[in-house]
Design a protein around this motif. Structure first.
Motif, PDB file in Angstrom:
ATOM      1  N   ASN A 101       0.829  -1.158   0.046  1.00 54.73           N
ATOM      2  CA  ASN A 101      -0.008  -0.073  -0.028  1.00 54.73           C
ATOM      3  C   ASN A 101       0.845   1.127  -0.009  1.00 54.73           C
ATOM      4  OD1 ASN A 101      -1.626   2.283   0.420  1.00 54.73           O
ATOM      5  ND2 ASN A 101      -2.439   1.326   2.545  1.00 54.73           N
ATOM      6  N   PRO A 102       0.725   2.168  -1.185  1.00 50.60           N
ATOM      7  CA  PRO A 102       1.692   3.356  -0.876  1.00 50.60           C
ATOM      8  C   PRO A 102       1.408   4.439  -0.186  1.00 50.60           C
ATOM      9  CG  PRO A 102       0.070   3.278  -2.969  1.00 50.60           C
ATOM     10  CD  PRO A 102      -0.126   2.104  -2.233  1.00 50.60           C
ATOM     11  N   LEU A 103      -0.076   4.205   0.610  1.00 47.41           N
ATOM     12  CA  LEU A 103      -0.374   5.388   1.335  1.00 47.41           C
ATOM     13  C   LEU A 103       0.307   5.411   2.563  1.00 47.41           C
ATOM     14  CD1 LEU A 103      -4.358   5.435   0.562  1.00 47.41           C
ATOM     15  CD2 LEU A 103      -2.420   6.768  -0.311  1.00 47.41           C
ATOM     16  N   GLU A 104      -0.092   4.381   3.402  1.00 45.96           N
ATOM     17  CA  GLU A 104       0.500   4.455   4.850  1.00 45.96           C
ATOM     18  C   GLU A 104       2.083   4.080   4.792  1.00 45.96           C
ATOM     19  OE1 GLU A 104      -3.673   3.419   6.806  1.00 45.96           O
ATOM     20  OE2 GLU A 104      -2.168   1.827   6.856  1.00 45.96           O
ATOM     21  N   GLN A 105       2.965   4.958   5.480  1.00 44.98           N
ATOM     22  CA  GLN A 105       4.235   4.265   5.790  1.00 44.98           C
ATOM     23  C   GLN A 105       4.703   4.035   7.224  1.00 44.98           C
ATOM     24  OE1 GLN A 105       5.945   3.351   3.174  1.00 44.98           O
ATOM     25  NE2 GLN A 105       4.405   3.963   1.818  1.00 44.98           N
ATOM     26  N   GLU A 106       3.805   4.640   8.048  1.00 41.67           N
ATOM     27  CA  GLU A 106       3.837   4.558   9.417  1.00 41.67           C
ATOM     28  C   GLU A 106       3.932   3.113   9.946  1.00 41.67           C
ATOM     29  OE1 GLU A 106       2.312   6.048  13.723  1.00 41.67           O
ATOM     30  OE2 GLU A 106       1.502   6.953  11.955  1.00 41.67           O
ATOM     31  N   GLY A 107       4.908   2.510  10.522  1.00 43.32           N
ATOM     32  CA  GLY A 107       4.676   1.245  11.055  1.00 43.32           C
ATOM     33  C   GLY A 107       5.353   0.267   9.613  1.00 43.32           C
ATOM     34  N   THR A 108       5.824   0.854   8.788  1.00 37.58           N
ATOM     35  CA  THR A 108       6.201  -0.254   7.535  1.00 37.58           C
ATOM     36  C   THR A 108       7.614  -0.278   7.680  1.00 37.58           C
ATOM     37  OG1 THR A 108       6.091   1.483   6.075  1.00 37.58           O
ATOM     38  CG2 THR A 108       4.134   0.449   6.347  1.00 37.58           C
ATOM     39  N   TYR A 109       8.170  -1.340   6.776  1.00 36.25           N
ATOM     40  CA  TYR A 109       9.402  -1.491   6.587  1.00 36.25           C
ATOM     41  C   TYR A 109       9.873  -1.367   4.833  1.00 36.25           C
ATOM     42  CZ  TYR A 109       9.331  -3.080  11.346  1.00 36.25           C
ATOM     43  OH  TYR A 109       9.138  -3.116  12.467  1.00 36.25           O
ATOM     44  N   PRO A 110       9.948  -0.220   4.392  1.00 30.53           N
ATOM     45  CA  PRO A 110      10.018  -0.375   2.765  1.00 30.53           C
ATOM     46  C   PRO A 110      11.109  -1.386   2.200  1.00 30.53           C
ATOM     47  CG  PRO A 110       9.713   1.901   3.680  1.00 30.53           C
ATOM     48  CD  PRO A 110       9.871   1.089   5.027  1.00 30.53           C
ATOM     49  N   LEU A 111      10.798  -1.673   1.249  1.00 27.30           N
ATOM     50  CA  LEU A 111      11.963  -2.875   0.729  1.00 27.30           C
ATOM     51  C   LEU A 111      13.119  -1.935   0.098  1.00 27.30           C
ATOM     52  CD1 LEU A 111       9.597  -5.214  -1.267  1.00 27.30           C
ATOM     53  CD2 LEU A 111      10.951  -5.965   0.857  1.00 27.30           C
ATOM     54  N   PRO A 112      14.428  -2.546   0.468  1.00 17.84           N
ATOM     55  CA  PRO A 112      15.455  -1.597  -0.053  1.00 17.84           C
ATOM     56  C   PRO A 112      15.448  -1.882  -1.723  1.00 17.84           C
ATOM     57  CG  PRO A 112      16.038  -3.048   1.761  1.00 17.84           C
ATOM     58  CD  PRO A 112      14.511  -3.461   1.381  1.00 17.84           C
ATOM     59  N   GLU A 113      16.126  -0.901  -2.355  1.00 17.87           N
ATOM     60  CA  GLU A 113      16.017  -1.135  -3.858  1.00 17.87           C
ATOM     61  C   GLU A 113      16.727  -2.199  -4.318  1.00 17.87           C
ATOM     62  OE1 GLU A 113      16.588   1.475  -1.760  1.00 17.87           O
ATOM     63  OE2 GLU A 113      15.022   3.034  -2.852  1.00 17.87           O
ATOM     64  N   ALA A 114      17.781  -2.723  -3.595  1.00 20.29           N
ATOM     65  CA  ALA A 114      18.229  -4.060  -4.044  1.00 20.29           C
ATOM     66  C   ALA A 114      17.473  -5.265  -3.922  1.00 20.29           C
ATOM     67  CB  ALA A 114      19.689  -4.133  -2.892  1.00 20.29           C
ATOM     68  N   GLN A 115      16.428  -5.182  -2.905  1.00 19.38           N
ATOM     69  CA  GLN A 115      15.462  -6.236  -2.862  1.00 19.38           C
ATOM     70  C   GLN A 115      14.414  -6.232  -3.919  1.00 19.38           C
ATOM     71  OE1 GLN A 115      14.271  -6.638   1.278  1.00 19.38           O
ATOM     72  NE2 GLN A 115      16.330  -7.484   1.964  1.00 19.38           N
ATOM     73  N   LEU A 116      14.012  -4.903  -4.092  1.00 18.63           N
ATOM     74  CA  LEU A 116      12.970  -4.478  -5.058  1.00 18.63           C
ATOM     75  C   LEU A 116      13.372  -5.164  -6.464  1.00 18.63           C
ATOM     76  CD1 LEU A 116      11.904  -0.840  -4.313  1.00 18.63           C
ATOM     77  CD2 LEU A 116      10.434  -2.997  -4.389  1.00 18.63           C
ATOM     78  N   ASP A 117      14.893  -4.821  -6.763  1.00 18.74           N
ATOM     79  CA  ASP A 117      15.361  -5.412  -7.978  1.00 18.74           C
ATOM     80  C   ASP A 117      15.127  -6.694  -8.235  1.00 18.74           C
ATOM     81  OD1 ASP A 117      16.691  -4.778 -10.372  1.00 18.74           O
ATOM     82  OD2 ASP A 117      18.254  -5.642  -9.692  1.00 18.74           O
ATOM     83  N   ARG A 118      14.847  -7.673  -7.185  1.00 19.99           N
ATOM     84  CA  ARG A 118      14.572  -9.142  -7.356  1.00 19.99           C
ATOM     85  C   ARG A 118      13.043  -9.381  -7.896  1.00 19.99           C
ATOM     86  NH1 ARG A 118      17.970 -12.188  -3.975  1.00 19.99           N
ATOM     87  NH2 ARG A 118      20.009 -10.982  -3.678  1.00 19.99           N
ATOM     88  N   PHE A 119      12.186  -8.247  -7.901  1.00 20.50           N
ATOM     89  CA  PHE A 119      10.865  -8.719  -8.461  1.00 20.50           C
ATOM     90  C   PHE A 119      10.930  -8.050  -9.940  1.00 20.50           C
ATOM     91  CE2 PHE A 119       9.536  -7.842  -4.241  1.00 20.50           C
ATOM     92  CZ  PHE A 119       8.790  -8.887  -4.147  1.00 20.50           C
ATOM     93  N   LEU A 120      10.612  -9.219 -10.841  1.00 20.33           N
ATOM     94  CA  LEU A 120      10.637  -8.820 -12.370  1.00 20.33           C
ATOM     95  C   LEU A 120       9.805  -7.705 -12.625  1.00 20.33           C
ATOM     96  CD1 LEU A 120      11.676 -10.649 -14.729  1.00 20.33           C
ATOM     97  CD2 LEU A 120       9.440 -11.411 -15.278  1.00 20.33           C
ATOM     98  N   LEU A 121       8.562  -7.697 -12.153  1.00 15.48           N
ATOM     99  CA  LEU A 121       7.960  -6.347 -12.582  1.00 15.48           C
ATOM    100  C   LEU A 121       7.307  -5.732 -11.529  1.00 15.48           C
ATOM    101  CD1 LEU A 121       5.628  -7.724 -15.583  1.00 15.48           C
ATOM    102  CD2 LEU A 121       7.901  -6.264 -15.799  1.00 15.48           C
ATOM    103  N   HIS A 122       7.187  -4.326 -11.422  1.00 20.09           N
ATOM    104  CA  HIS A 122       6.483  -3.555 -10.383  1.00 20.09           C
ATOM    105  C   HIS A 122       5.322  -3.043 -10.984  1.00 20.09           C
ATOM    106  CE1 HIS A 122       6.977  -0.038  -7.323  1.00 20.09           C
ATOM    107  NE2 HIS A 122       5.815  -0.616  -7.244  1.00 20.09           N
ATOM    108  N   ILE A 123       4.180  -3.559 -10.532  1.00 20.84           N
ATOM    109  CA  ILE A 123       2.893  -3.304 -11.321  1.00 20.84           C
ATOM    110  C   ILE A 123       2.225  -2.194 -10.370  1.00 20.84           C
ATOM    111  CG2 ILE A 123       0.879  -4.308 -12.340  1.00 20.84           C
ATOM    112  CD1 ILE A 123       2.234  -6.883 -12.487  1.00 20.84           C
ATOM    113  N   ARG A 124       1.676  -1.153 -11.329  1.00 24.35           N
ATOM    114  CA  ARG A 124       1.036  -0.025 -10.470  1.00 24.35           C
ATOM    115  C   ARG A 124      -0.543  -0.407 -10.811  1.00 24.35           C
ATOM    116  NH1 ARG A 124       3.682   4.811  -9.605  1.00 24.35           N
ATOM    117  NH2 ARG A 124       5.284   4.044  -7.996  1.00 24.35           N
ATOM    118  N   VAL A 125      -1.305  -0.528  -9.715  1.00 19.31           N
ATOM    119  CA  VAL A 125      -2.837  -0.894  -9.904  1.00 19.31           C
ATOM    120  C   VAL A 125      -3.540   0.580  -9.682  1.00 19.31           C
ATOM    121  CG1 VAL A 125      -4.805  -2.170  -9.026  1.00 19.31           C
ATOM    122  CG2 VAL A 125      -2.416  -3.257  -9.174  1.00 19.31           C
ATOM    123  N   ALA A 126      -4.324   0.947 -10.817  1.00 21.93           N
ATOM    124  CA  ALA A 126      -4.786   2.390 -10.617  1.00 21.93           C
ATOM    125  C   ALA A 126      -6.248   2.200 -10.448  1.00 21.93           C
ATOM    126  CB  ALA A 126      -4.506   2.910 -11.951  1.00 21.93           C
TER     127      ALA A 126
END
Length: 342
Positions: A165-190
């Motif tokens: 969820n891109p809205l709430e960042q409090e209490g979250t642990y954003p994935l580091p860029e190096a770990q995001l790179d492991r995902f083949l695709l980053h899909i935005r759901v509009a």
């Protein structure tokens, strides 16, 4: 490329894949209204033997889409709801001591966790601590789990569809860029269109939800993943993907002025691999045995949006990674002659 040079079995497999894709979309339409681009990108990730990260605000049917897709693909499906107290063993499984009924000796036995399924929904993956995230991403990369000195292979096919969820960042642990790179695709759901949202409200409030029938088996998917590997790529298509990625790196000869001005770092070699592999997967979805530059352009946003990092100057100018990718495609001509670098 003419079909004369393609094995007859592969020609038939590509035609079958196109038919299966159309049937899949019809089945998912019984439950999911719209979101055709999201469905296409998820299937591209699956056929390219990769994982996908879906990002969107709550209530956009991300979870419903993934669970419905699991039904249509006849696969084992597990949902993991990530929370701050989730431990790695809660995901991967753990060794327990049990008594052997024959020898009466106590032995360690591995109890598989929810990760041992064909399709994993990692719901709100950014809500769990880095230790658990790392265990998940290790399984995604190696397709195995190590426990008690033993290696346990994950089932084939195996893919993770994670949401955040891109809205709430409090209490979250954003994935580091190096770990995001492991995902083949980053899909935005509009948000859905007005007509789609109307239809969602009508179906849900009246209880008119369809029942999804299975279309593909796990063996079918493994076959299509191997077919994607055999799809040829011309030097022109490979060269375009290669040029697109190299132009995204600031401080290089290929970088345009706006990249040097607005980009912290660009896509690595995985960017080229993702563009080419996903372009091939998209080609067979549409019944073609060759990838085109159009296929590369169609997957560019999902393949690169998590691999290009805009800097503070870009953010201040309201320039995000998606705008940068559009600008890169404008500056990288599709009709230029591409060849292998010397």
């Amino acid at each position: 490329m003419t079909t004369d040079s393609i094995p007859a079995d592969d020609v038939a497999a590509v035609q079958k894949c196109e038919g299966a894709y159309n049937t899949l979309r019809d089945e998912l339409a019984k439950v999911i209204v719209g979101q055709s681009d999201v469905i296409e990108q998820v299937l591209i990730a699956i056929f390219a033997r990769g994982h996908a990260l879906l990002e969107g605000v709550p209530g956009l049917a991300k979870t419903l889409l993934i669970s419905s897709l699991a039904q249509a693909l006849h696969l084992t499906f597990k949902r993991i709801q990530f929370t701050p107290d989730l431990m790695p063993s809660d995901v991967t499984g753990t060794d327990v001591i049990q008594e052997n009924l024959e020898t009466h000796n106590r032995e360690y036995k591995f109890l598989p966790g929810p990760l041992f399924a064909n399709m994993i929904l990692a719901d709100e993956i950014n809500r769990t601590p880095p230790k658990t995230q790392a265990a998940m991403l290790e399984a995604m990369q190696e397709r195995q789990v190590s426990a008690g000195g033993q290696i346990h292979q994950l089932p084939d096919p195996f893919f993770v569809l994670a949401t955040q969820n891109p809205l709430e960042q409090e209490g979250t642990y954003p994935l580091p860029e190096a770990q995001l790179d492991r995902f083949l695709l980053h899909i935005r759901v509009a948000y859905p269109s007005a007509a789609d949202e109307w239809e969602v409200a009508r179906r849900v409030t009246t209880g008119h939800m369809g029942k999804i029938e299975g279309v593909l088996s796990g063996d079918d998917i493994v076959g299509y993943q191997r077919l994607v590997q055999r799809v040829p790529v011309s030097d022109q298509v490979l060269g375009y993907a290669h040029a697109l990625v190299r132009a995204s790196r600031p401080g290089t000869e290929e970088a345009p002025d706006f990249v040097n001005k607005w980009v912290n770092w660009g896509a690595g070699p995985r960017g080229v691999l993702t563009l080419v592999t996903c372009a091939k997967a998209r080609a067979i979805l549409y019944g073609r045995y060759h990838a085109t530059i159009g296929d590369v352009q169609a997957v560019a946003q999902g393949a690169l949006r998590h691999r290009i990092a805009p800097n503070y100057a870009a953010q201040a100018a309201d320039i995000n990674s998606e705008k940068l990718i559009d600008m890169l495609m404008e500056r990288t001509p599709a009709d230029r002659k591409y060849a292998r670098p010397a």
